[in-house]
Write an enzyme that holds these catalytic residues in place. Structure first.
Site, PDB file in Angstrom:
ATOM      1  N   ASP A 179       2.564  -6.143  15.972  1.00  0.00           N
ATOM      2  CA  ASP A 179       3.279  -7.165  15.209  1.00  0.00           C
ATOM      3  C   ASP A 179       2.478  -8.465  15.046  1.00  0.00           C
ATOM      4  O   ASP A 179       3.039  -9.559  15.160  1.00  0.00           O
ATOM      5  CB  ASP A 179       4.654  -7.431  15.847  1.00  0.00           C
ATOM      6  CG  ASP A 179       5.522  -8.350  14.987  1.00  0.00           C
ATOM      7  OD1 ASP A 179       5.334  -8.373  13.756  1.00  0.00           O
ATOM      8  OD2 ASP A 179       6.368  -9.070  15.548  1.00  0.00           O
ATOM      9  N   TYR A 180       1.176  -8.354  14.775  1.00  0.00           N
ATOM     10  CA  TYR A 180       0.447  -9.562  14.370  1.00  0.00           C
ATOM     11  C   TYR A 180       0.975 -10.028  13.014  1.00  0.00           C
ATOM     12  O   TYR A 180       1.217  -9.215  12.123  1.00  0.00           O
ATOM     13  CB  TYR A 180      -1.058  -9.274  14.261  1.00  0.00           C
ATOM     14  CG  TYR A 180      -1.760  -9.290  15.595  1.00  0.00           C
ATOM     15  CD1 TYR A 180      -2.082 -10.503  16.207  1.00  0.00           C
ATOM     16  CD2 TYR A 180      -2.089  -8.105  16.238  1.00  0.00           C
ATOM     17  CE1 TYR A 180      -2.721 -10.530  17.433  1.00  0.00           C
ATOM     18  CE2 TYR A 180      -2.733  -8.129  17.468  1.00  0.00           C
ATOM     19  CZ  TYR A 180      -3.045  -9.344  18.063  1.00  0.00           C
ATOM     20  OH  TYR A 180      -3.667  -9.370  19.276  1.00  0.00           O
ATOM     21  N   GLU A 181       1.144 -11.349  12.878  1.00  0.00           N
ATOM     22  CA  GLU A 181       1.696 -11.901  11.639  1.00  0.00           C
ATOM     23  C   GLU A 181       0.790 -12.960  11.011  1.00  0.00           C
ATOM     24  O   GLU A 181       1.043 -13.416   9.900  1.00  0.00           O
ATOM     25  CB  GLU A 181       3.098 -12.471  11.916  1.00  0.00           C
ATOM     26  CG  GLU A 181       4.016 -11.412  12.556  1.00  0.00           C
ATOM     27  CD  GLU A 181       5.490 -11.779  12.575  1.00  0.00           C
ATOM     28  OE1 GLU A 181       5.811 -12.948  12.295  1.00  0.00           O
ATOM     29  OE2 GLU A 181       6.305 -10.883  12.862  1.00  0.00           O
ATOM     30  N   HIS A 182      -0.259 -13.385  11.738  1.00  0.00           N
ATOM     31  CA  HIS A 182      -1.219 -14.385  11.240  1.00  0.00           C
ATOM     32  C   HIS A 182      -2.621 -13.881  11.597  1.00  0.00           C
ATOM     33  O   HIS A 182      -2.797 -13.272  12.652  1.00  0.00           O
ATOM     34  CB  HIS A 182      -0.966 -15.748  11.884  1.00  0.00           C
ATOM     35  CG  HIS A 182       0.471 -16.169  11.833  1.00  0.00           C
ATOM     36  ND1 HIS A 182       1.039 -16.740  10.715  1.00  0.00           N
ATOM     37  CD2 HIS A 182       1.464 -16.069  12.754  1.00  0.00           C
ATOM     38  CE1 HIS A 182       2.321 -16.988  10.963  1.00  0.00           C
ATOM     39  NE2 HIS A 182       2.607 -16.588  12.188  1.00  0.00           N
ATOM     40  N   GLN A 202       9.895  -5.178   8.311  1.00  0.00           N
ATOM     41  CA  GLN A 202      10.825  -6.296   8.572  1.00  0.00           C
ATOM     42  C   GLN A 202      11.564  -6.667   7.280  1.00  0.00           C
ATOM     43  O   GLN A 202      11.219  -7.635   6.609  1.00  0.00           O
ATOM     44  CB  GLN A 202      10.063  -7.507   9.129  1.00  0.00           C
ATOM     45  CG  GLN A 202       9.376  -7.231  10.469  1.00  0.00           C
ATOM     46  CD  GLN A 202       8.741  -8.497  11.051  1.00  0.00           C
ATOM     47  OE1 GLN A 202       9.330  -9.575  11.045  1.00  0.00           O
ATOM     48  NE2 GLN A 202       7.521  -8.360  11.565  1.00  0.00           N
TER      49      GLN A 202
END
Ligand SMILES: *[C@@H]1O[C@H](CO)[C@@H](O)[C@H](O)[C@H]1NC(C)=O
Ligand SMILES: *[C@@H]1O[C@H](CO)[C@@H](O)[C@H](O)[C@H]1NC(C)=O
Length: 298
Positions: free
Chosen positions: A146-149, A208
């Site tokens: 769940d890396y988002e950046h 998501q």
């Protein structure tokens, strides 16, 4: 002779083509918000496959100005409640429960978490050893990405995560894997690069859907589902909603109607919720409903 050949052919045909595509998988993120939530607070229906997803293990220092540690993960979830002995108990009490952990998440100590490898080899090597240690300590079954950046290009992300997942599966450290992308140009670029090269190592796409706008309609939701199924071609795209203030299609606005449509088309591969921490105050009403929808026959 001829009739037994026919029977065998029919059997093979049935296995290959008639077995329903939907499964009874319910997943829930837990432990990110320090709300004192325990595994045993959450209702568990014995007729679904149930995954708790611990949130999060993060490769950042635990300081007021956190800095990246190049793949050396530590557990940031509520370790008071969500500890190895509680994991043993919940699994012993509920044979249908498995426990995973999610890597990274949005932020740590109020700073964004960036995917920041110093190099592919060093990140992968650090990630393998730190994650293996946590998985063994907590007796975990799966891993979620769940890396988002991102401070690295899509190819570097794909190689790092692809090598990590390959190793964890090959050595049977975990038995299932998932990724948690959402609709955002940079996020999708990174996850689609990973998917195109290493999608065969990824069991579920925890898309998501709650990152879409508030007041998403059922029709829009079904359209988004088709779009993401085309993006992550061949993947098990799980549908989702949140019990916090984020957007998407909420249960009160027709989330379960959308599930019925997908179920009737054999496309309901599972449901996940963000998060148990947020659901606690309302008594986990929608956790019960989600599992009922999955457990009941068509
Ligand atoms: C946490 O929850 C448990 C019950 O699950 C309760 O006994 C305990 O007092 C709570 N602790 C805090 C700090 O709220
Ligand atoms: C991070 O530091 C805070 C404050 O010292 C502490 O309460 C918390 O348990 C630490 N978390 C981790 C993952 O070490």
């Amino acid at each position: 002779m001829a009739s037994s050949t026919l029977l065998v052919s029919l059997f093979i045909f049935q296995v290959l083509f008639v077995t329903p595509a939907y499964s009874k998988l319910f997943r829930e993120y837990i432990g990110a918000d320090d709300k004192n939530v325990s595994f045993s607070d959450v209702p568990i229906n014995p007729n679904v496959d149930f995954h708790f997803i611990l949130s999060f293990a993060i490769d950042y220092t635990n300081t007021s100005s956190p800095s990246p540690t190049n793949g050396e993960f530590i557990a940031y979830w509520d370790k008071q409640n969500l500890n190895p002995s509680r994991i043993s108990s919940i699994k012993a009490d509920h044979p249908n429960v498995k426990v995973a952990m999610s890597l990274a998440g949005d932020s740590v100590n109020d700073h964004f978490v960036y995917f920041s490898p110093a190099s592919i080899n060093s990140w992968v090597s650090n990630a393998i050893s730190s994650i293996t240690q946590i998985v063994r300590e907590y007796n975990l079954d799966g891993i979620d990405i769940d890396y988002e950046h991102f401070n690295a290009d899509p190819d570097t992300f794909a190689e790092c995560i692809g090598h990590l997942l390959f190793y964890l599966k090959e050595e049977k450290i975990v038995s299932f894997t998932s990724i948690a992308p959402f609709e955002d140009a940079s996020v999708q670029q990174h996850y689609l690069a990973l998917w195109s090269k290493y999608g065969h190592l990824i069991d579920y796409v925890n898309f998501q859907f709650y990152a879409y706008d508030k007041r998403t309609t059922v029709a829009q939701f079904l359209q988004y589902f088709e779009t993401q199924s085309a993006n992550y071609k061949g993947g098990k795209i799980l549908v989702s909603f949140s019990t916090d203030e984020s957007g998407g299609l909420k249960p009160k606005d027709g989330f379960f109607d959308a599930c019925s449509v997908l179920k009737s088309q054999d496309k309901l591969h599972g449901i996940f919720i963000w998060s148990a921490d947020d659901s606690k105050k309302a008594g986990f009403l929608y956790e019960k409903q989600s599992q009922d929808v999955l457990a009941c026959k068509k």
